[in-house]
Design a protein around this motif. Sequence first.
Motif, PDB file in Angstrom:
ATOM      1  N   ILE A  65       0.999  -1.206  -0.058  1.00  9.97           N
ATOM      2  CA  ILE A  65       0.142   0.056   0.047  1.00  9.97           C
ATOM      3  C   ILE A  65       0.726   1.339  -0.105  1.00  9.97           C
ATOM      4  O   ILE A  65       0.479   2.425  -0.606  1.00  9.97           O
ATOM      5  N   ALA A  66       1.953   1.261   0.588  1.00 12.01           N
ATOM      6  CA  ALA A  66       2.927   2.392   0.731  1.00 12.01           C
ATOM      7  C   ALA A  66       3.336   2.706  -0.563  1.00 12.01           C
ATOM      8  O   ALA A  66       3.997   3.864  -0.630  1.00 12.01           O
ATOM      9  N   ASN A  67       3.363   1.938  -1.635  1.00 16.88           N
ATOM     10  CA  ASN A  67       3.712   2.382  -3.091  1.00 16.88           C
ATOM     11  C   ASN A  67       2.531   2.614  -4.053  1.00 16.88           C
ATOM     12  O   ASN A  67       2.919   2.846  -5.044  1.00 16.88           O
ATOM     13  N   ARG A  68       1.508   2.963  -3.483  1.00 15.98           N
ATOM     14  CA  ARG A  68       0.242   3.167  -4.105  1.00 15.98           C
ATOM     15  C   ARG A  68      -0.346   4.430  -4.775  1.00 15.98           C
ATOM     16  O   ARG A  68      -1.195   4.480  -5.135  1.00 15.98           O
ATOM     17  N   TYR A  69       0.585   5.291  -4.510  1.00 15.62           N
ATOM     18  CA  TYR A  69       0.599   6.659  -4.903  1.00 15.62           C
ATOM     19  C   TYR A  69       1.230   7.199  -6.173  1.00 15.62           C
ATOM     20  O   TYR A  69       1.486   8.222  -6.667  1.00 15.62           O
ATOM     21  N   MET A  70       1.909   6.066  -7.022  1.00 17.29           N
ATOM     22  CA  MET A  70       2.387   6.170  -8.165  1.00 17.29           C
ATOM     23  C   MET A  70       2.047   4.932  -9.071  1.00 17.29           C
ATOM     24  O   MET A  70       1.841   4.047  -8.839  1.00 17.29           O
ATOM     25  N   THR A  71       2.405   5.428 -10.321  1.00 20.32           N
ATOM     26  CA  THR A  71       2.235   4.493 -11.505  1.00 20.32           C
ATOM     27  C   THR A  71       3.669   4.400 -11.995  1.00 20.32           C
ATOM     28  O   THR A  71       4.556   5.345 -12.025  1.00 20.32           O
TER      29      THR A  71
END
Length: 627
Positions: A136-142
């Motif tokens: 979840i910690a990486n889910r602000y980017m594509t």
Amino acid sequence: MSDLTQSHNEVIEASWKRCRSFGLNPKSAPAIIRLNKGDWEDAQGKSRDLIVTTQEQVLPYYENILVNSNSLVLLADSSGNLLSRWGRPGFINQMESHLFEQGTSWLERFNGTNAVGTALQTGESVVVGRDEHYLIANRYMTASAAPIFNSERELVGVLNISSDAYLPTSHVNGMVKVMTQSVENQLIMATYRQHYYTLVFNNSEDNHTSQWAGLLVFNDAGEIVAANRRADLLVGHVLKGLNIEMVTGITTLKLSAHPENQTLSFLGISNYRLFGTLKRPLTNMIRAPQSPLSSVKIKSEPKPTKIASGERQLSDLDLGDMKMQKAIKRAASVANSDIPLVIQGETGAGKEVFAKAVHASSDRADKKFVAVNCAAIPTELVESELFGYVKGAFTGANNKGSMGYIRQADGGTLLLDEIGDMPLHVQARLLRVLQEKAVTPLGSTESYPVDFRVISATHQPLREAVFKKQFRDDLYYRINGLTLFLPSLSERSDINALVIHLLDGLTVGDSPPISNEVLRLFEQHPWPGNIRQLVNTLRVALALSGGSMIHLHHLPDDFFLDLETPSEKPEATPHEQIEMTPSLVVSWRESLPELYSATEGNITRIAELSGVSRNTIYKRLRELGIK
């Protein structure tokens, strides 16, 4: 849902499964695993050429675009260790800063599903959306990433572009692929440019020197010592180890004498017209030992061979086979109309040659014939390649813009080969062009009128693709004015005449004789590669025979491998096992419909159960009116 989407979903699902097997929890933070100083120095030294090439020779071309798109570029080595980064968008402040320090691992086992780690795992380009990251910690980017291979086709690293902006993923992924190939090309050039010839080529005069061009390297004996993956795709063969004469249809001597920076055109074994530019070695050549293929020349060519000219008309293709005669007669009857054609046949059956013959037999013969292999163009670039684009239309666009294949075909004929592989959104735009007879380039508001005859070619039944929602039904009925079926080579009754015809086209002057024993084997051969395989076999035979009579020992080894019968058939997996009842082992006319139903139309499985080739099954199904 398209095959492309299914494939993407399968990649993400497999990655999540691996993450669970690693014991990762979606709510946990990424593990920061870094190389110690000594290991980092070793990794950096090993990847020095990769780092310098990316930073100094590739990134400068894309730097302005990347800055404006709020993107972060990461370069990792083949072990997933971060080598370098470029850009500092605001979103990295939301992440653990140590993640972006040199030597930090981005493998899935530590960082969950992410473009770098997953691209390394699969060996293919990967797009990972926000919610597709396992952590979840990486889910602000594509993120989009693609593996980098060196001149020996060894995986040496991964290039990644991440962003928190809602950029079109197709363009970002296309840009990553172009940048990756640029790096690979530079690595190949750095290794071979000093002492070897290089040929840069593509399927259009407009883009044959672009970053997405094919690149091959050959020595003065004509042996291809290296090639990028795009080159293999354009030609349809693994090129390393082949002779340049086999690939281009041009002798090594004549090719090496071609003026630098002057466009050359060739057909060769690809059966697609390709355009390229030759560059000579920067210093004296290192002479390689002559191989049997490179040491024997067919003949010096005062002019292109007849096959290379590609000017045959429909009547030239009539060599006596009844199925071909039927297709030729139907095509000739509509040659001077604008009725769209669909040519269906197995890969290598001569669909483009047939389309060219239709064009040459029509009143558009003095105009341009443009062939587009939809399967050979990266999905992200199909739209821009077909319709063209203006300067600055998208990230990575050529500064001069591009006319596009459709406008190039204005007044002539456009062949859309493997049209079944065209993405659905591109199908919609193509339909609009065919309806309005005008094309609007990407990034432009201006439309350009176009007038062309459209011919489509496919190895798969488009009706099935329509039924599966993989091909638009409205486009299908727009392009399918008349469908022509080309038989596979093993089904044709005119193989001997075809061999003589092809030999005549492959040589200048009189073609050499061919022994009866070779002709008999040609008639017995299954020809899984169809006419394309036959042409390649004849090219090798011509080279090895030196222009004298062709005997069995002049044929390539893999020709004989196809004639061998497997000693035992592979065991069926449980879900494929089908009970062979008495009703299934009577005459094929009675058993085939039941087999077709029992296997749900699995041609390969039917062929295994019947003990005959797939071509025979297709032939019998057509006779029964099933396919």
